[in-house]
Design a protein around this motif. Structure first.
Motif, mmCIF file in Angstrom:
data_model
loop_
_atom_site.group_PDB
_atom_site.id
_atom_site.type_symbol
_atom_site.label_atom_id
_atom_site.label_comp_id
_atom_site.label_asym_id
_atom_site.label_seq_id
_atom_site.Cartn_x
_atom_site.Cartn_y
_atom_site.Cartn_z
ATOM 1 N N UNK A 6 0.859 -1.182 0.000
ATOM 2 C CA UNK A 6 0.000 0.000 0.000
ATOM 3 C C UNK A 6 0.894 1.230 0.000
ATOM 4 N N UNK A 7 0.741 2.082 -1.020
ATOM 5 C CA UNK A 7 1.558 3.282 -1.136
ATOM 6 C C UNK A 7 0.771 4.492 -0.636
ATOM 7 N N UNK A 8 1.419 5.283 0.211
ATOM 8 C CA UNK A 8 0.780 6.451 0.799
ATOM 9 C C UNK A 8 1.578 7.705 0.488
ATOM 10 N N UNK A 9 0.910 8.863 0.400
ATOM 11 C CA UNK A 9 1.643 10.126 0.302
ATOM 12 C C UNK A 9 2.549 10.291 1.518
ATOM 13 N N UNK A 10 3.665 10.970 1.335
ATOM 14 C CA UNK A 10 4.654 11.101 2.413
ATOM 15 C C UNK A 10 4.040 11.650 3.700
ATOM 16 N N UNK A 11 3.229 12.696 3.560
ATOM 17 C CA UNK A 11 2.654 13.329 4.747
ATOM 18 C C UNK A 11 1.744 12.363 5.496
ATOM 19 N N UNK A 12 0.908 11.637 4.753
ATOM 20 C CA UNK A 12 0.007 10.684 5.393
ATOM 21 C C UNK A 12 0.797 9.543 6.027
ATOM 22 N N UNK A 18 3.203 8.286 13.229
ATOM 23 C CA UNK A 18 3.134 9.037 14.485
ATOM 24 C C UNK A 18 1.993 8.546 15.376
ATOM 25 N N UNK A 19 0.853 8.283 14.762
ATOM 26 C CA UNK A 19 -0.319 7.874 15.538
ATOM 27 C C UNK A 19 -0.275 6.392 15.881
ATOM 28 N N UNK A 20 0.460 5.627 15.077
ATOM 29 C CA UNK A 20 0.526 4.192 15.312
ATOM 30 C C UNK A 20 -0.703 3.442 14.826
ATOM 31 N N UNK A 21 -1.241 3.873 13.677
ATOM 32 C CA UNK A 21 -2.426 3.221 13.116
ATOM 33 C C UNK A 21 -2.087 1.784 12.707
ATOM 34 N N UNK A 22 -2.925 0.805 13.057
ATOM 35 C CA UNK A 22 -2.695 -0.585 12.621
ATOM 36 C C UNK A 22 -3.045 -0.729 11.143
#
Length: 235
Positions: A6-12, A18-22
């Protein structure tokens, strides 16, 4: 267990870290829902009302989208075709008339009448179509993707407009792109319009003209984008 990148934008990506989303669990849940909704679209038979109703419930389409699908089927029948295409879907959106997709076109300065005039004309009546054509099926699947991407648990006419626009081969997307509708601008307009409706509901007592409120909010949200495009064009 197979892996899917899964590719994400750098900011996201940074925010996720930072939030530690699973990520795995979130993506798995989202993909499960998307697969279920897209599979329901693919199983539709237009000559079977129960099939269409089941797909509508499973894919969580709005009542307006259900109306659009019926109108699109009528357009295909009137054109004498055996399948519903993206041109019929777009025509159904215009025929329904009161949906957010029509408002978005107006905000993008594309009059619905111009869109209607550019759609292929019918050639005569025929039997009720039994299925969506490949282009319309793809557009409906892309509508689900657009809804999921925007974080919505329903599929509205605004998502259907984005799906038709994103589908590369059908008459509907060809007409929209030919009239200057760009996917990114349309997506921004949808997001801004929905923000406008949220603003409207929060201030309903002081909002005598809902269309004016939504249009004003959308135009405000789109103004920076338009200004950037104008600067690029000027060089």
């Amino acid at each position: 267990m197979p892996k899917i990148n899964v590719y994400l934008p750098d900011e996201l990506a940074e925010q996720v870290k930072d939030v530690g989303v699973p990520v795995s669990a979130v993506c798995q849940r989202a993909l499960e829902q998307a697969v279920k909704r897209i599979a329901a679209v693919r199983a539709v038979r237009l000559d079977d009302p129960d099939s269409l109703e089941l797909a509508a419930r499973t894919s969580r389409v709005t009542d307006r989208v259900r109306a659009v699908l019926r109108l699109a089927t009528e357009r295909a029948r009137a054109a004498g075709t055996t399948e519903v295409g993206t041109g019929h879907l777009l025509g159904g959106v215009l025929d329904e008339g009161g949906n957010l997709a029509v408002r978005v076109l107006q905000v993008l300065e594309v009059e619905p009448g111009r869109v209607a005039a550019a759609l292929p004309a019918g050639t005569g009546g025929g039997a009720v179509p039994t299925a969506f054509g490949a282009d319309a099926a793809a557009a409906l699947e892309l509508s689900v993707v657009e809804a999921v991407t925007l974080g919505h648990n329903y599929v509205g006419c605004e998502h259907l407009l984005l799906g038709v626009l994103a589908e590369p081969d059908g008459a509907g997307g060809e007409v929209l792109r030919g009239l200057g509708v760009e996917p990114r601008a349309a997506r921004n307009a949808v997001a801004a319009a929905l923000a406008g409706y949220a603003h409207l509901h929060a201030n309903a007592a002081a909002a005598p003209d809902p269309t004016a409120v939504v249009t004003a909010v959308v135009q405000r949200e789109l103004r920076p984008l338009v200004e950037r495009l104008e600067r690029l064009e000027r060089g």
